[in-house]
Design a protein around this motif. Sequence first.
Motif, PDB file in Angstrom:
ATOM      1  N   VAL A   8       0.846  -1.201   0.000  1.00 37.95           N
ATOM      2  CA  VAL A   8       0.000   0.000   0.000  1.00 37.95           C
ATOM      3  C   VAL A   8       0.877   1.245   0.000  1.00 37.95           C
ATOM      4  CG1 VAL A   8      -1.644   1.346   1.367  1.00 37.95           C
ATOM      5  CG2 VAL A   8      -1.964  -1.122   1.121  1.00 37.95           C
ATOM      6  N   ARG A   9       1.859   1.257   0.870  1.00 42.39           N
ATOM      7  CA  ARG A   9       2.758   2.410   0.962  1.00 42.39           C
ATOM      8  C   ARG A   9       3.549   2.598  -0.327  1.00 42.39           C
ATOM      9  NH1 ARG A   9       8.079   2.537   2.210  1.00 42.39           N
ATOM     10  NH2 ARG A   9       8.950   4.515   2.972  1.00 42.39           N
ATOM     11  N   THR A  10       4.068   1.522  -0.902  1.00 43.10           N
ATOM     12  CA  THR A  10       4.859   1.626  -2.123  1.00 43.10           C
ATOM     13  C   THR A  10       4.009   2.127  -3.287  1.00 43.10           C
ATOM     14  OG1 THR A  10       6.362  -0.121  -1.399  1.00 43.10           O
ATOM     15  CG2 THR A  10       6.300   0.357  -3.760  1.00 43.10           C
ATOM     16  N   PHE A  11       2.761   1.665  -3.367  1.00 40.32           N
ATOM     17  CA  PHE A  11       1.888   2.156  -4.428  1.00 40.32           C
ATOM     18  C   PHE A  11       1.733   3.669  -4.328  1.00 40.32           C
ATOM     19  CE2 PHE A  11      -2.317   3.633  -5.702  1.00 40.32           C
ATOM     20  CZ  PHE A  11      -2.342   3.246  -7.033  1.00 40.32           C
ATOM     21  N   TRP A  12       1.565   4.177  -3.130  1.00 43.38           N
ATOM     22  CA  TRP A  12       1.251   5.590  -2.964  1.00 43.38           C
ATOM     23  C   TRP A  12       2.490   6.484  -3.088  1.00 43.38           C
ATOM     24  CZ3 TRP A  12      -3.231   7.496  -3.729  1.00 43.38           C
ATOM     25  CH2 TRP A  12      -3.575   8.779  -3.285  1.00 43.38           C
ATOM     26  N   GLY A  24       7.186  14.164  -3.381  1.00 44.61           N
ATOM     27  CA  GLY A  24       5.918  14.858  -3.546  1.00 44.61           C
ATOM     28  C   GLY A  24       5.699  15.327  -4.965  1.00 44.61           C
ATOM     29  N   SER A  25       6.754  15.827  -5.585  1.00 44.04           N
ATOM     30  CA  SER A  25       6.652  16.284  -6.966  1.00 44.04           C
ATOM     31  C   SER A  25       6.416  15.113  -7.917  1.00 44.04           C
ATOM     32  CB  SER A  25       7.931  17.036  -7.353  1.00 44.04           C
ATOM     33  OG  SER A  25       7.890  17.455  -8.692  1.00 44.04           O
ATOM     34  N   ARG A  26       7.132  14.017  -7.671  1.00 43.07           N
ATOM     35  CA  ARG A  26       7.036  12.850  -8.548  1.00 43.07           C
ATOM     36  C   ARG A  26       5.671  12.176  -8.465  1.00 43.07           C
ATOM     37  NH1 ARG A  26      11.035   9.501  -6.364  1.00 43.07           N
ATOM     38  NH2 ARG A  26       9.458   8.321  -5.230  1.00 43.07           N
ATOM     39  N   GLN A  27       5.108  12.134  -7.260  1.00 41.76           N
ATOM     40  CA  GLN A  27       3.856  11.408  -7.046  1.00 41.76           C
ATOM     41  C   GLN A  27       2.628  12.307  -7.094  1.00 41.76           C
ATOM     42  OE1 GLN A  27       5.550   8.284  -7.418  1.00 41.76           O
ATOM     43  NE2 GLN A  27       3.752   7.702  -6.220  1.00 41.76           N
ATOM     44  N   GLY A  28       2.839  13.593  -7.289  1.00 40.66           N
ATOM     45  CA  GLY A  28       1.738  14.540  -7.204  1.00 40.66           C
ATOM     46  C   GLY A  28       0.581  14.247  -8.137  1.00 40.66           C
ATOM     47  N   LYS A  29       0.884  13.779  -9.344  1.00 46.28           N
ATOM     48  CA  LYS A  29      -0.201  13.487 -10.292  1.00 46.28           C
ATOM     49  C   LYS A  29      -1.104  12.387  -9.757  1.00 46.28           C
ATOM     50  CE  LYS A  29      -1.186  12.239 -15.087  1.00 46.28           C
ATOM     51  NZ  LYS A  29      -0.619  11.874 -16.415  1.00 46.28           N
ATOM     52  N   LEU A  30      -0.511  11.350  -9.168  1.00 39.81           N
ATOM     53  CA  LEU A  30      -1.299  10.275  -8.569  1.00 39.81           C
ATOM     54  C   LEU A  30      -2.158  10.811  -7.433  1.00 39.81           C
ATOM     55  CD1 LEU A  30      -1.998   7.265  -8.019  1.00 39.81           C
ATOM     56  CD2 LEU A  30       0.063   7.168  -6.587  1.00 39.81           C
ATOM     57  N   TRP A  31      -1.563  11.662  -6.609  1.00 40.10           N
ATOM     58  CA  TRP A  31      -2.249  12.111  -5.398  1.00 40.10           C
ATOM     59  C   TRP A  31      -3.367  13.104  -5.663  1.00 40.10           C
ATOM     60  CZ3 TRP A  31       2.887  13.464  -2.430  1.00 40.10           C
ATOM     61  CH2 TRP A  31       3.570  12.273  -2.142  1.00 40.10           C
ATOM     62  N   TRP A  32      -3.122  14.073  -6.537  1.00 39.35           N
ATOM     63  CA  TRP A  32      -4.011  15.230  -6.590  1.00 39.35           C
ATOM     64  C   TRP A  32      -4.828  15.357  -7.882  1.00 39.35           C
ATOM     65  CZ3 TRP A  32      -3.533  15.603  -1.779  1.00 39.35           C
ATOM     66  CH2 TRP A  32      -2.305  15.673  -1.135  1.00 39.35           C
ATOM     67  N   SER A  33      -4.462  14.611  -8.935  1.00 43.24           N
ATOM     68  CA  SER A  33      -5.203  14.730 -10.193  1.00 43.24           C
ATOM     69  C   SER A  33      -6.468  13.880 -10.157  1.00 43.24           C
ATOM     70  CB  SER A  33      -4.336  14.288 -11.378  1.00 43.24           C
ATOM     71  OG  SER A  33      -3.218  15.138 -11.520  1.00 43.24           O
ATOM     72  N   LYS A  34      -7.494  14.344 -10.842  1.00 43.84           N
ATOM     73  CA  LYS A  34      -8.712  13.567 -11.004  1.00 43.84           C
ATOM     74  C   LYS A  34      -8.610  12.815 -12.326  1.00 43.84           C
ATOM     75  CE  LYS A  34     -11.460  16.874  -8.367  1.00 43.84           C
ATOM     76  NZ  LYS A  34     -12.630  17.799  -8.368  1.00 43.84           N
ATOM     77  N   ASP A  35      -8.434  11.505 -12.226  1.00 41.76           N
ATOM     78  CA  ASP A  35      -8.190  10.696 -13.419  1.00 41.76           C
ATOM     79  C   ASP A  35      -8.985   9.399 -13.314  1.00 41.76           C
ATOM     80  OD1 ASP A  35      -6.304  10.122 -15.851  1.00 41.76           O
ATOM     81  OD2 ASP A  35      -6.166   8.342 -14.572  1.00 41.76           O
ATOM     82  N   ASP A  36      -9.816   9.140 -14.294  1.00 41.89           N
ATOM     83  CA  ASP A  36     -10.681   7.960 -14.258  1.00 41.89           C
ATOM     84  C   ASP A  36      -9.883   6.665 -14.219  1.00 41.89           C
ATOM     85  OD1 ASP A  36     -12.922   9.564 -14.296  1.00 41.89           O
ATOM     86  OD2 ASP A  36     -13.264   9.345 -16.460  1.00 41.89           O
TER      87      ASP A  36
END
Length: 201
Positions: A8-12, A24-36
């Motif tokens: 779970v942690r590695t995915f996030w 934070g910069s690298r993972q930001g799209k996963l965290w904050w973007s709305k993507d179907d």
Amino acid sequence: MIETADTVRTFWFGSDEGDDAAIGSRQGKLWWSKDDDTDREIRTRFEACTIAASGGRFDQWSRTPHGLLALILLTDQFPRNMYRNRPESFSFDPIALHWALDGLARGADTLLRPIERVFFYLPLEHAESLPLQERVVDLFKGLQDDVPAEQREAFAGYTNFAIRHRDIIARFGRFPHRNAILGRASTDEESAFLKTPGSGF
């Protein structure tokens, strides 16, 4: 079901390479973007785990800081993807808040990386409670002070976002952008607020 606290942690967060601002910069799209596609992937992979965690199946994870973090991700972050724009997106919040407050009482957050602490604190930021909002603003201010000077600008963004949440709760006592999803009637003041840019995050 083969997921663990570590998967779970590695995915996030992805790999541990780089400093916390870089993660934070690298993972930001996963965290904050709305993507179907992202929402669908999280629902397919983690929905059963979220339901299991909410039922106590993974309570043993709470013995470690990283395990607590995984429980928080499963019950605070992932439902917002899996059930976007549905009431269920908020239905696990009380469980996530329980894990976060329990971990804070034990100091578990201080044993995590700063970028991990961001998500450890978010259940408080998601609570429609002014005392919890005040507390989480203080937590993010402390986190911003804890990171190296060259990362503070990045972490200031998390603090500012917490302040925005706190100010909305101070003004309305709830998050107006949830009203339509939860079937709550908006007041005239809330309706006017919802027409302003950024009101729905």
